[in-house]
Design an enzyme around this catalytic site. Sequence first.
Site, PDB file in Angstrom:
ATOM      1  N   CYS A 107      -0.104   4.614  -5.917  1.00  0.00           N
ATOM      2  CA  CYS A 107      -0.978   3.737  -5.426  1.00  0.00           C
ATOM      3  C   CYS A 107      -1.035   2.303  -5.938  1.00  0.00           C
ATOM      4  CB  CYS A 107      -2.328   4.772  -5.337  1.00  0.00           C
ATOM      5  SG  CYS A 107      -3.516   3.636  -4.738  1.00  0.00           S
ATOM      6  N   CYS A 149       1.032  -1.171  -0.068  1.00  0.00           N
ATOM      7  CA  CYS A 149      -0.084  -0.104   0.087  1.00  0.00           C
ATOM      8  C   CYS A 149       1.026   1.227  -0.080  1.00  0.00           C
ATOM      9  CB  CYS A 149      -0.819   0.135   1.274  1.00  0.00           C
ATOM     10  SG  CYS A 149      -1.751   1.448   1.606  1.00  0.00           S
TER      11      CYS A 149
HETATM   12  N1  DGL Z   1      -3.683   0.722  -2.393  1.00  0.00           N
HETATM   13  C1  DGL Z   1      -3.378   1.964  -1.388  1.00  0.00           C
HETATM   14  C2  DGL Z   1      -2.470   2.568  -1.868  1.00  0.00           C
HETATM   15  O1  DGL Z   1      -1.510   2.127  -2.459  1.00  0.00           O
HETATM   16  C3  DGL Z   1      -5.094   2.726  -1.387  1.00  0.00           C
HETATM   17  C4  DGL Z   1      -5.227   3.264  -0.424  1.00  0.00           C
HETATM   18  C5  DGL Z   1      -6.411   3.732  -0.126  1.00  0.00           C
HETATM   19  O2  DGL Z   1      -7.171   2.882   0.224  1.00  0.00           O
HETATM   20  O3  DGL Z   1      -6.851   4.890  -0.466  1.00  0.00           O
HETATM   21  O4  DGL Z   1      -2.244   3.737  -1.364  1.00  0.00           O
END
Ligand code: DGL
Length: 225
Positions: free
Chosen positions: A156, A68
Amino acid sequence: MKIGIFDSGIGGLTVLKELIKYHNEYYYFGDNTNIPYGSKSILELKQLSSRIINFLLDKNVDIIIIACGTISTNLSEYLKSKYPYIPIYDVVSPILEIIDEDTTVLATTATVNSGKFKNAIACPLLVPLIEKGEDCTDALKQYLAQVKTNKIVLGCTHYPILINEINKINPQLKIINMGKILGEKLQLPSDKLKINLYFGKVDESLIKNINKIIENDYTIEEIKL
Ligand code: DGL
């Protein structure tokens, strides 16, 4: 090797996809009852990520991967010093080693606010649309119009799900996928492949989304942490 990996939802599966090229036993937690992470406070993110790491430690994993961008940019140092007895890797550190002036990072608001990247654009509309399996073209066009460089980092882990759409909107852009870079850097040893997925909420639309990303067999369980 047992590998723990986590994200706020399905985004981290784009990292898992790169890692399962190296066969291992994977334990993936997607915190989809608390998504999105990108608009949460640091205190909330500390509590959520610690709860997930404790769950993964109960599975006796050998290493943990923060799949993440939001947790990686804001809490990587905090989590590494809170859990010094387990190796923790994050998706952002390898990117910071290779990023140059000609690169824009697309990411969540919390990642942009972390200040880790000089040139970053917050794209808050994308994660909720991706999790719902809805069309992102209009939102993507709006964000990509702000990019003035030749390269982008998908800062992200949800965004690699949109690679085809990004290519259609701007075929000239060179796209850097954090999961791919981390996979190449880690060079995990290979053993027997087993994929265990855990999500806060499991339903038909989640399974449909997972099957678009992961082609291998997996088991899935709904877990309330
Ligand atoms: N996959 C998460 C990231 O890389 C998403 C974050 C979210 O839930 O806003 O930041």
